[in-house]
Design a protein around this motif. Structure first.
Motif, mmCIF file in Angstrom:
data_model
loop_
_atom_site.group_PDB
_atom_site.id
_atom_site.type_symbol
_atom_site.label_atom_id
_atom_site.label_comp_id
_atom_site.label_asym_id
_atom_site.label_seq_id
_atom_site.Cartn_x
_atom_site.Cartn_y
_atom_site.Cartn_z
ATOM 1 N N LEU A 182 0.834 -1.205 0.000
ATOM 2 C CA LEU A 182 0.000 0.000 0.000
ATOM 3 C C LEU A 182 0.861 1.245 0.000
ATOM 4 O O LEU A 182 1.958 1.254 0.571
ATOM 5 N N PHE A 183 0.340 2.303 -0.622
ATOM 6 C CA PHE A 183 0.917 3.634 -0.492
ATOM 7 C C PHE A 183 -0.081 4.507 0.264
ATOM 8 O O PHE A 183 -1.090 4.003 0.774
ATOM 9 N N MET A 184 0.169 5.799 0.337
ATOM 10 C CA MET A 184 -0.764 6.688 1.023
ATOM 11 C C MET A 184 -2.131 6.631 0.340
ATOM 12 O O MET A 184 -2.221 6.368 -0.874
ATOM 13 N N PRO A 185 -3.216 6.865 1.101
ATOM 14 C CA PRO A 185 -4.556 6.756 0.517
ATOM 15 C C PRO A 185 -4.751 7.584 -0.752
ATOM 16 O O PRO A 185 -5.449 7.142 -1.675
ATOM 17 N N ASP A 186 -4.112 8.750 -0.842
ATOM 18 C CA ASP A 186 -4.311 9.584 -2.039
ATOM 19 C C ASP A 186 -3.452 9.129 -3.215
ATOM 20 O O ASP A 186 -3.576 9.668 -4.321
ATOM 21 N N TYR A 187 -2.597 8.119 -3.006
ATOM 22 C CA TYR A 187 -1.765 7.595 -4.095
ATOM 23 C C TYR A 187 -2.187 6.191 -4.519
ATOM 24 O O TYR A 187 -2.005 5.805 -5.676
ATOM 25 N N GLY A 188 -2.728 5.409 -3.584
ATOM 26 C CA GLY A 188 -3.291 4.122 -3.966
ATOM 27 C C GLY A 188 -2.489 2.918 -3.547
ATOM 28 O O GLY A 188 -2.092 2.778 -2.386
ATOM 29 N N LEU A 220 4.662 2.925 5.551
ATOM 30 C CA LEU A 220 4.806 2.548 4.149
ATOM 31 C C LEU A 220 6.259 2.623 3.712
ATOM 32 O O LEU A 220 7.055 3.372 4.282
ATOM 33 N N CYS A 221 6.598 1.887 2.668
ATOM 34 C CA CYS A 221 7.977 1.847 2.190
ATOM 35 C C CYS A 221 8.313 3.028 1.286
ATOM 36 O O CYS A 221 9.478 3.416 1.182
ATOM 37 N N HIS A 222 7.302 3.604 0.625
ATOM 38 C CA HIS A 222 7.547 4.687 -0.327
ATOM 39 C C HIS A 222 6.463 5.758 -0.248
ATOM 40 O O HIS A 222 5.341 5.481 0.183
ATOM 41 N N ASP A 223 6.825 6.955 -0.687
ATOM 42 C CA ASP A 223 5.815 7.977 -0.977
ATOM 43 C C ASP A 223 6.296 8.812 -2.148
ATOM 44 O O ASP A 223 7.487 9.111 -2.271
ATOM 45 N N TYR A 224 5.348 9.179 -3.018
ATOM 46 C CA TYR A 224 5.689 9.900 -4.245
ATOM 47 C C TYR A 224 4.939 11.226 -4.380
ATOM 48 O O TYR A 224 4.888 11.790 -5.459
ATOM 49 N N LYS A 225 4.341 11.719 -3.278
ATOM 50 C CA LYS A 225 3.598 12.982 -3.292
ATOM 51 C C LYS A 225 2.513 12.972 -4.374
ATOM 52 O O LYS A 225 2.738 13.367 -5.514
ATOM 53 N N ALA A 226 1.344 12.509 -3.998
ATOM 54 C CA ALA A 226 0.221 12.474 -4.935
ATOM 55 C C ALA A 226 -0.106 13.881 -5.407
ATOM 56 O O ALA A 226 0.255 14.889 -4.774
ATOM 57 N N ALA A 227 -0.783 13.961 -6.531
ATOM 58 C CA ALA A 227 -1.178 15.256 -7.099
ATOM 59 C C ALA A 227 -1.941 16.076 -6.057
ATOM 60 O O ALA A 227 -2.862 15.574 -5.396
ATOM 61 N N GLY A 228 -1.536 17.330 -5.908
ATOM 62 C CA GLY A 228 -2.180 18.207 -4.947
ATOM 63 C C GLY A 228 -1.553 18.181 -3.568
ATOM 64 O O GLY A 228 -1.967 18.946 -2.683
ATOM 65 N N ARG A 229 -0.561 17.320 -3.349
ATOM 66 C CA ARG A 229 0.133 17.256 -2.055
ATOM 67 C C ARG A 229 1.578 17.656 -2.264
ATOM 68 O O ARG A 229 2.262 17.114 -3.132
ATOM 69 N N ASP A 230 2.078 18.588 -1.448
ATOM 70 C CA ASP A 230 3.419 19.130 -1.676
ATOM 71 C C ASP A 230 4.458 18.637 -0.670
ATOM 72 O O ASP A 230 5.565 19.157 -0.607
ATOM 73 N N ARG A 231 4.122 17.625 0.118
ATOM 74 C CA ARG A 231 5.095 17.094 1.069
ATOM 75 C C ARG A 231 5.007 15.571 1.087
ATOM 76 O O ARG A 231 3.977 14.982 0.749
ATOM 77 N N TYR A 232 6.111 14.945 1.491
ATOM 78 C CA TYR A 232 6.153 13.493 1.586
ATOM 79 C C TYR A 232 5.524 13.036 2.904
ATOM 80 O O TYR A 232 5.752 13.633 3.962
ATOM 81 N N VAL A 233 4.754 11.980 2.827
ATOM 82 C CA VAL A 233 4.121 11.383 4.008
ATOM 83 C C VAL A 233 4.209 9.870 3.858
ATOM 84 O O VAL A 233 3.980 9.345 2.766
ATOM 85 N N TRP A 234 4.517 9.168 4.934
ATOM 86 C CA TRP A 234 4.665 7.715 4.828
ATOM 87 C C TRP A 234 4.051 6.974 6.016
ATOM 88 O O TRP A 234 4.301 5.802 6.215
ATOM 89 N N GLU A 235 3.216 7.657 6.783
ATOM 90 C CA GLU A 235 2.493 7.007 7.879
ATOM 91 C C GLU A 235 1.006 7.306 7.746
ATOM 92 O O GLU A 235 0.602 8.434 7.486
#
Length: 352
Positions: A182-188, A220-235
Protein backbone atom coordinates in the motif's frame (compact mmCIF):
# COMPACT_ATOMS: atom_id res chain seq x y z
CA UNK A 1 -10.79 -14.48 9.56
CA UNK A 2 -7.85 -16.89 9.35
CA UNK A 3 -5.60 -17.74 12.27
CA UNK A 4 -2.55 -15.60 11.42
CA UNK A 5 -4.73 -12.51 10.97
CA UNK A 6 -6.63 -13.31 14.18
CA UNK A 7 -3.32 -13.46 16.02
CA UNK A 8 -2.26 -10.13 14.51
CA UNK A 9 -5.53 -8.47 15.61
CA UNK A 10 -5.17 -9.88 19.13
CA UNK A 11 -1.57 -8.68 19.29
CA UNK A 12 -2.58 -5.15 18.26
CA UNK A 13 -5.28 -5.07 20.92
CA UNK A 14 -2.79 -6.19 23.58
CA UNK A 15 -0.27 -3.60 22.40
CA UNK A 16 -2.78 -0.78 22.87
CA UNK A 17 -2.93 -1.63 26.56
CA UNK A 18 0.86 -1.85 26.86
CA UNK A 19 3.79 0.17 25.60
CA UNK A 20 3.80 0.87 21.86
CA UNK A 21 7.05 0.56 19.93
CA UNK A 22 8.95 3.70 19.09
CA UNK A 23 9.22 4.18 15.32
CA UNK A 24 11.78 6.56 13.82
CA UNK A 25 11.86 7.08 10.06
CA UNK A 26 14.55 8.08 7.57
CA UNK A 27 13.37 9.18 4.12
CA UNK A 28 15.64 8.86 1.10
CA UNK A 29 14.25 11.31 -1.45
CA UNK A 30 16.22 10.05 -4.51
CA UNK A 31 14.51 6.65 -4.19
CA UNK A 32 11.39 7.88 -2.33
CA UNK A 33 12.09 5.19 0.27
CA UNK A 34 11.32 5.23 3.98
CA UNK A 35 13.60 3.24 6.30
CA UNK A 36 12.46 2.58 9.86
CA UNK A 37 14.11 1.90 13.19
CA UNK A 38 11.45 0.36 15.45
CA UNK A 39 12.36 -0.30 19.06
CA UNK A 40 11.11 -1.32 22.47
CA UNK A 41 11.56 1.56 24.96
CA UNK A 42 11.71 -0.89 27.88
CA UNK A 43 14.55 -3.10 26.62
CA UNK A 44 15.98 -0.86 23.86
CA UNK A 45 15.94 -3.82 21.47
CA UNK A 46 15.40 -2.76 17.86
CA UNK A 47 14.71 -3.77 14.28
CA UNK A 48 15.62 -1.93 11.09
CA UNK A 49 13.13 -2.17 8.23
CA UNK A 50 13.94 -1.64 4.52
CA UNK A 51 17.31 0.10 4.67
CA UNK A 52 18.85 1.99 1.74
CA UNK A 53 22.37 1.87 0.30
CA UNK A 54 22.82 5.03 -1.76
CA UNK A 55 23.79 4.63 -5.39
CA UNK A 56 25.03 7.25 -7.86
CA UNK A 57 23.98 5.94 -11.26
CA UNK A 58 26.12 8.41 -13.20
CA UNK A 59 29.30 7.49 -11.33
CA UNK A 60 28.40 3.83 -10.82
CA UNK A 61 29.31 4.14 -7.14
CA UNK A 62 27.59 3.42 -3.85
CA UNK A 63 27.84 5.35 -0.61
CA UNK A 64 26.57 4.70 2.89
CA UNK A 65 25.25 8.12 3.92
CA UNK A 66 21.71 6.89 4.59
CA UNK A 67 22.90 3.78 6.40
CA UNK A 68 25.36 5.81 8.49
CA UNK A 69 22.50 8.03 9.64
CA UNK A 70 20.68 4.91 10.85
CA UNK A 71 23.81 3.69 12.63
CA UNK A 72 24.24 7.08 14.32
CA UNK A 73 20.63 7.02 15.55
CA UNK A 74 20.95 3.48 16.91
CA UNK A 75 24.14 4.31 18.78
CA UNK A 76 22.86 7.67 20.04
CA UNK A 77 19.87 5.95 21.66
CA UNK A 78 21.83 2.97 22.96
CA UNK A 79 19.81 0.43 20.96
CA UNK A 80 20.64 -3.21 20.32
CA UNK A 81 19.58 -4.42 16.87
CA UNK A 82 17.98 -7.88 16.81
CA UNK A 83 16.51 -7.85 13.29
CA UNK A 84 17.23 -6.40 9.86
CA UNK A 85 13.90 -6.86 8.09
CA UNK A 86 13.26 -6.69 4.35
CA UNK A 87 9.61 -6.51 3.30
CA UNK A 88 10.52 -7.73 -0.22
CA UNK A 89 13.22 -7.54 -2.89
CA UNK A 90 13.25 -3.95 -4.10
CA UNK A 91 13.27 -2.51 -7.61
CA UNK A 92 14.25 1.02 -6.77
CA UNK A 93 17.04 0.83 -4.23
CA UNK A 94 19.89 -1.31 -2.99
CA UNK A 95 19.58 -2.62 0.55
CA UNK A 96 22.15 -1.59 3.15
CA UNK A 97 21.27 -4.55 5.37
CA UNK A 98 24.63 -6.38 5.03
CA UNK A 99 26.50 -3.15 5.81
CA UNK A 100 24.27 -2.46 8.82
CA UNK A 101 24.64 -6.03 10.01
CA UNK A 102 28.43 -5.70 10.09
CA UNK A 103 28.14 -2.50 12.12
CA UNK A 104 25.22 -3.35 14.40
CA UNK A 105 24.59 -7.09 14.31
CA UNK A 106 21.13 -8.64 14.09
CA UNK A 107 19.52 -11.32 11.91
CA UNK A 108 18.83 -10.53 8.26
CA UNK A 109 15.32 -11.73 7.39
CA UNK A 110 12.81 -11.75 4.54
CA UNK A 111 9.80 -13.83 3.42
CA UNK A 112 10.41 -17.43 2.38
CA UNK A 113 9.09 -16.82 -1.12
CA UNK A 114 12.26 -14.85 -1.87
CA UNK A 115 13.33 -18.26 -3.21
CA UNK A 116 10.72 -17.89 -6.00
CA UNK A 117 12.02 -14.40 -6.77
CA UNK A 118 15.60 -15.66 -6.89
CA UNK A 119 14.62 -18.44 -9.29
CA UNK A 120 12.73 -16.07 -11.62
CA UNK A 121 15.40 -13.40 -11.78
CA UNK A 122 18.31 -15.80 -11.70
CA UNK A 123 17.05 -16.97 -15.10
CA UNK A 124 16.27 -13.48 -16.39
CA UNK A 125 19.75 -12.23 -15.49
CA UNK A 126 21.50 -15.43 -16.61
CA UNK A 127 23.11 -15.49 -13.18
CA UNK A 128 24.59 -18.96 -13.51
CA UNK A 129 25.12 -21.65 -10.92
CA UNK A 130 27.18 -19.42 -8.62
CA UNK A 131 23.98 -17.57 -7.65
CA UNK A 132 22.36 -19.65 -4.93
CA UNK A 133 18.58 -19.64 -5.17
CA UNK A 134 17.60 -21.21 -1.88
CA UNK A 135 17.39 -18.16 0.37
CA UNK A 136 20.56 -19.18 2.18
CA UNK A 137 21.95 -15.66 1.85
CA UNK A 138 19.54 -14.67 4.64
CA UNK A 139 19.67 -15.62 8.30
CA UNK A 140 15.92 -16.22 8.57
CA UNK A 141 13.04 -16.78 6.15
CA UNK A 142 9.57 -15.93 7.45
CA UNK A 143 6.44 -17.93 6.69
CA UNK A 144 2.96 -16.48 7.05
CA UNK A 145 2.03 -16.23 10.72
CA UNK A 146 5.55 -16.64 12.10
CA UNK A 147 5.94 -14.90 15.44
CA UNK A 148 9.03 -13.12 16.76
CA UNK A 149 9.84 -10.45 19.33
CA UNK A 150 11.71 -7.18 19.57
CA UNK A 151 12.56 -6.98 23.23
CA UNK A 152 9.23 -7.40 25.05
CA UNK A 153 7.18 -6.34 22.03
CA UNK A 154 5.36 -9.06 20.13
CA UNK A 155 5.60 -9.25 16.35
CA UNK A 156 4.11 -11.38 13.59
CA UNK A 157 4.91 -11.72 9.88
CA UNK A 158 2.03 -11.70 7.37
CA UNK A 159 2.50 -12.85 3.78
CA UNK A 160 1.03 -10.20 1.44
CA UNK A 161 1.98 -11.22 -2.11
CA UNK A 162 0.96 -9.39 -5.25
CA UNK A 163 3.56 -6.69 -5.80
CA UNK A 164 6.07 -9.56 -5.75
CA UNK A 165 5.56 -13.16 -4.61
CA UNK A 166 7.69 -12.60 -1.52
CA UNK A 167 6.13 -9.48 0.04
CA UNK A 168 5.71 -9.53 3.81
CA UNK A 169 4.04 -7.12 6.22
CA UNK A 170 5.52 -7.02 9.70
CA UNK A 171 3.10 -6.34 12.55
CA UNK A 172 5.21 -5.08 15.44
CA UNK A 173 3.14 -4.19 18.50
CA UNK A 174 0.42 -1.93 17.09
CA UNK A 175 2.48 -0.84 14.06
CA UNK A 176 2.47 -2.50 10.63
CA UNK A 177 5.26 -2.15 8.08
CA UNK A 178 3.55 -2.84 4.77
CA UNK A 179 6.40 -2.65 2.26
CA UNK A 180 5.07 -1.81 -1.21
CA UNK A 181 1.63 -3.36 -0.74
CA UNK A 182 0.00 0.00 0.00
CA UNK A 183 0.92 3.63 -0.49
CA UNK A 184 -0.76 6.69 1.02
CA UNK A 185 -4.56 6.76 0.52
CA UNK A 186 -4.31 9.58 -2.04
CA UNK A 187 -1.77 7.60 -4.10
CA UNK A 188 -3.29 4.12 -3.97
CA UNK A 189 -1.59 0.76 -4.22
CA UNK A 190 1.64 -0.80 -5.40
CA UNK A 191 2.27 -1.89 -8.98
CA UNK A 192 1.86 -5.53 -9.92
CA UNK A 193 3.52 -5.79 -13.33
CA UNK A 194 6.85 -7.29 -12.29
CA UNK A 195 7.49 -10.96 -13.14
CA UNK A 196 5.62 -12.90 -10.50
CA UNK A 197 3.39 -9.94 -9.64
CA UNK A 198 -0.38 -10.42 -9.60
CA UNK A 199 -2.97 -7.66 -9.23
CA UNK A 200 -5.64 -10.04 -7.93
CA UNK A 201 -3.27 -11.38 -5.30
CA UNK A 202 -2.34 -7.83 -4.37
CA UNK A 203 -6.01 -6.91 -3.95
CA UNK A 204 -6.57 -9.89 -1.66
CA UNK A 205 -3.47 -8.99 0.38
CA UNK A 206 -4.70 -5.40 0.80
CA UNK A 207 -8.16 -6.56 1.88
CA UNK A 208 -6.43 -8.79 4.41
CA UNK A 209 -4.54 -5.86 5.94
CA UNK A 210 -7.74 -3.80 6.00
CA UNK A 211 -9.26 -6.31 8.44
CA UNK A 212 -6.88 -5.04 11.11
CA UNK A 213 -8.31 -2.50 13.62
CA UNK A 214 -8.96 0.97 12.19
CA UNK A 215 -6.48 2.71 14.50
CA UNK A 216 -3.59 0.41 13.52
CA UNK A 217 -0.61 2.45 12.38
CA UNK A 218 0.67 1.69 8.89
CA UNK A 219 4.24 2.58 7.90
CA UNK A 220 4.81 2.55 4.15
CA UNK A 221 7.98 1.85 2.19
CA UNK A 222 7.55 4.69 -0.33
CA UNK A 223 5.82 7.98 -0.98
CA UNK A 224 5.69 9.90 -4.25
CA UNK A 225 3.60 12.98 -3.29
CA UNK A 226 0.22 12.47 -4.93
CA UNK A 227 -1.18 15.26 -7.10
CA UNK A 228 -2.18 18.21 -4.95
CA UNK A 229 0.13 17.26 -2.06
CA UNK A 230 3.42 19.13 -1.68
CA UNK A 231 5.09 17.09 1.07
CA UNK A 232 6.15 13.49 1.59
CA UNK A 233 4.12 11.38 4.01
CA UNK A 234 4.66 7.71 4.83
CA UNK A 235 2.49 7.01 7.88
CA UNK A 236 -1.25 6.42 7.86
CA UNK A 237 -3.84 4.11 9.49
CA UNK A 238 -5.96 1.17 8.45
CA UNK A 239 -9.07 3.31 8.89
CA UNK A 240 -7.75 6.01 6.56
CA UNK A 241 -6.93 3.42 3.92
CA UNK A 242 -10.27 1.71 4.27
CA UNK A 243 -12.20 4.94 3.75
CA UNK A 244 -9.98 6.92 1.42
CA UNK A 245 -7.61 4.77 -0.66
CA UNK A 246 -8.18 5.85 -4.25
CA UNK A 247 -7.77 2.30 -5.58
CA UNK A 248 -9.18 0.01 -2.89
CA UNK A 249 -11.40 2.00 -0.52
CA UNK A 250 -14.31 0.42 1.36
CA UNK A 251 -17.01 -0.78 -1.01
CA UNK A 252 -14.58 -1.51 -3.83
CA UNK A 253 -15.41 -5.07 -4.82
CA UNK A 254 -13.26 -5.76 -7.88
CA UNK A 255 -9.56 -5.77 -8.51
CA UNK A 256 -8.46 -2.57 -10.17
CA UNK A 257 -6.40 -2.98 -13.31
CA UNK A 258 -4.60 0.34 -12.91
CA UNK A 259 -1.61 -1.36 -11.34
CA UNK A 260 -1.84 -4.49 -13.46
CA UNK A 261 -0.69 -3.10 -16.80
CA UNK A 262 2.93 -1.93 -17.07
CA UNK A 263 3.26 1.56 -15.57
CA UNK A 264 6.83 2.35 -16.53
CA UNK A 265 10.05 1.09 -15.06
CA UNK A 266 11.44 2.20 -11.72
CA UNK A 267 14.47 4.52 -11.77
CA UNK A 268 16.56 1.82 -10.15
CA UNK A 269 19.63 3.18 -8.41
CA UNK A 270 21.54 -0.04 -7.75
CA UNK A 271 23.82 -2.11 -9.93
CA UNK A 272 22.64 -5.42 -8.52
CA UNK A 273 19.05 -4.80 -9.47
CA UNK A 274 18.53 -3.79 -13.01
CA UNK A 275 19.54 -0.23 -13.09
CA UNK A 276 18.57 2.82 -14.82
CA UNK A 277 15.25 2.08 -16.55
CA UNK A 278 15.27 -1.67 -16.38
CA UNK A 279 12.05 -3.64 -16.23
CA UNK A 280 12.76 -5.88 -13.29
CA UNK A 281 12.74 -6.04 -9.56
CA UNK A 282 15.91 -6.21 -7.55
CA UNK A 283 17.50 -9.59 -8.16
CA UNK A 284 18.14 -9.67 -4.48
CA UNK A 285 20.26 -6.65 -3.93
CA UNK A 286 21.26 -8.19 -0.66
CA UNK A 287 21.03 -11.76 -1.90
CA UNK A 288 24.38 -11.73 -3.60
CA UNK A 289 26.28 -9.16 -1.64
CA UNK A 290 27.38 -11.66 1.01
CA UNK A 291 28.71 -14.11 -1.54
CA UNK A 292 30.68 -11.79 -3.77
CA UNK A 293 32.00 -8.25 -3.83
CA UNK A 294 30.93 -7.99 -7.46
CA UNK A 295 27.42 -6.76 -8.31
CA UNK A 296 25.05 -9.36 -9.71
CA UNK A 297 24.91 -9.45 -13.49
CA UNK A 298 21.83 -7.52 -14.50
CA UNK A 299 20.36 -5.33 -17.15
CA UNK A 300 22.58 -2.53 -15.90
CA UNK A 301 25.21 -4.61 -17.66
CA UNK A 302 27.84 -4.75 -14.98
CA UNK A 303 30.76 -6.70 -16.39
CA UNK A 304 33.87 -8.29 -14.99
CA UNK A 305 37.27 -7.27 -16.28
CA UNK A 306 40.34 -9.48 -16.09
CA UNK A 307 43.59 -7.71 -15.31
CA UNK A 308 45.58 -10.54 -16.85
CA UNK A 309 44.56 -9.21 -20.27
CA UNK A 310 46.45 -6.14 -21.42
CA UNK A 311 44.92 -3.75 -22.16
CA UNK A 312 42.18 -4.87 -19.81
CA UNK A 313 39.04 -5.83 -21.75
CA UNK A 314 35.96 -7.84 -20.97
CA UNK A 315 32.78 -8.86 -22.75
CA UNK A 316 29.38 -8.03 -21.32
CA UNK A 317 27.79 -11.30 -20.18
CA UNK A 318 24.39 -10.16 -21.37
CA UNK A 319 25.35 -8.85 -24.80
CA UNK A 320 28.01 -11.43 -25.68
CA UNK A 321 28.87 -9.68 -28.94
CA UNK A 322 32.32 -8.64 -30.17
CA UNK A 323 31.41 -4.95 -30.37
CA UNK A 324 30.53 -4.98 -26.68
CA UNK A 325 34.11 -5.59 -25.61
CA UNK A 326 35.12 -2.42 -23.83
CA UNK A 327 38.30 -1.08 -22.37
CA UNK A 328 38.46 -0.93 -18.61
CA UNK A 329 37.72 2.57 -17.31
CA UNK A 330 40.37 2.34 -14.61
CA UNK A 331 43.11 2.13 -17.22
CA UNK A 332 41.62 5.01 -19.17
CA UNK A 333 41.44 7.12 -16.02
CA UNK A 334 45.11 6.42 -15.30
CA UNK A 335 44.42 4.92 -11.91
CA UNK A 336 46.83 2.57 -10.18
CA UNK A 337 47.45 -0.49 -12.39
CA UNK A 338 45.89 -3.78 -11.37
CA UNK A 339 47.90 -6.52 -9.77
CA UNK A 340 48.24 -9.50 -12.02
CA UNK A 341 45.12 -11.67 -11.76
CA UNK A 342 43.10 -9.03 -9.86
CA UNK A 343 39.47 -8.74 -10.90
CA UNK A 344 37.10 -5.83 -10.59
CA UNK A 345 33.83 -4.67 -12.11
CA UNK A 346 32.58 -1.74 -14.13
CA UNK A 347 29.42 -0.76 -16.00
CA UNK A 348 29.02 -1.61 -19.66
CA UNK A 349 28.74 1.71 -21.58
CA UNK A 350 25.81 0.36 -23.56
CA UNK A 351 23.68 0.62 -20.42
CA UNK A 352 24.59 4.22 -19.56
Amino acid sequence: MESALNEAVAQIERAKAAVSPVVHSFFDEPTNTATYVVWDPATRKAAIVDSVLNFDAAAGRTNTASADAVIAYVREHGLSVDWLLETHAHADHLSAAPYLQKALGGQLAIGRDIIRVQNVFGKIFNAGTDFERDGSEFDHLFDDGDRFTIGDIEAIALHVPGHTPADMAYVIGDAVFTGDTLFMPDYGTARADFPGGDARQLFRSIRRLMQLPDETRLFLCHDYKAAGRDRYVWETTVGAQRVGNVHVHEGWTKTTSSRCAPVGTPPCRCPSSSCHRCRSICAAAICRSRKSTAPATSRFHWIRCDARISPCHAACRLHRRPDDRVRCGDHVAGQRPHRRGQRHVRACPRSL
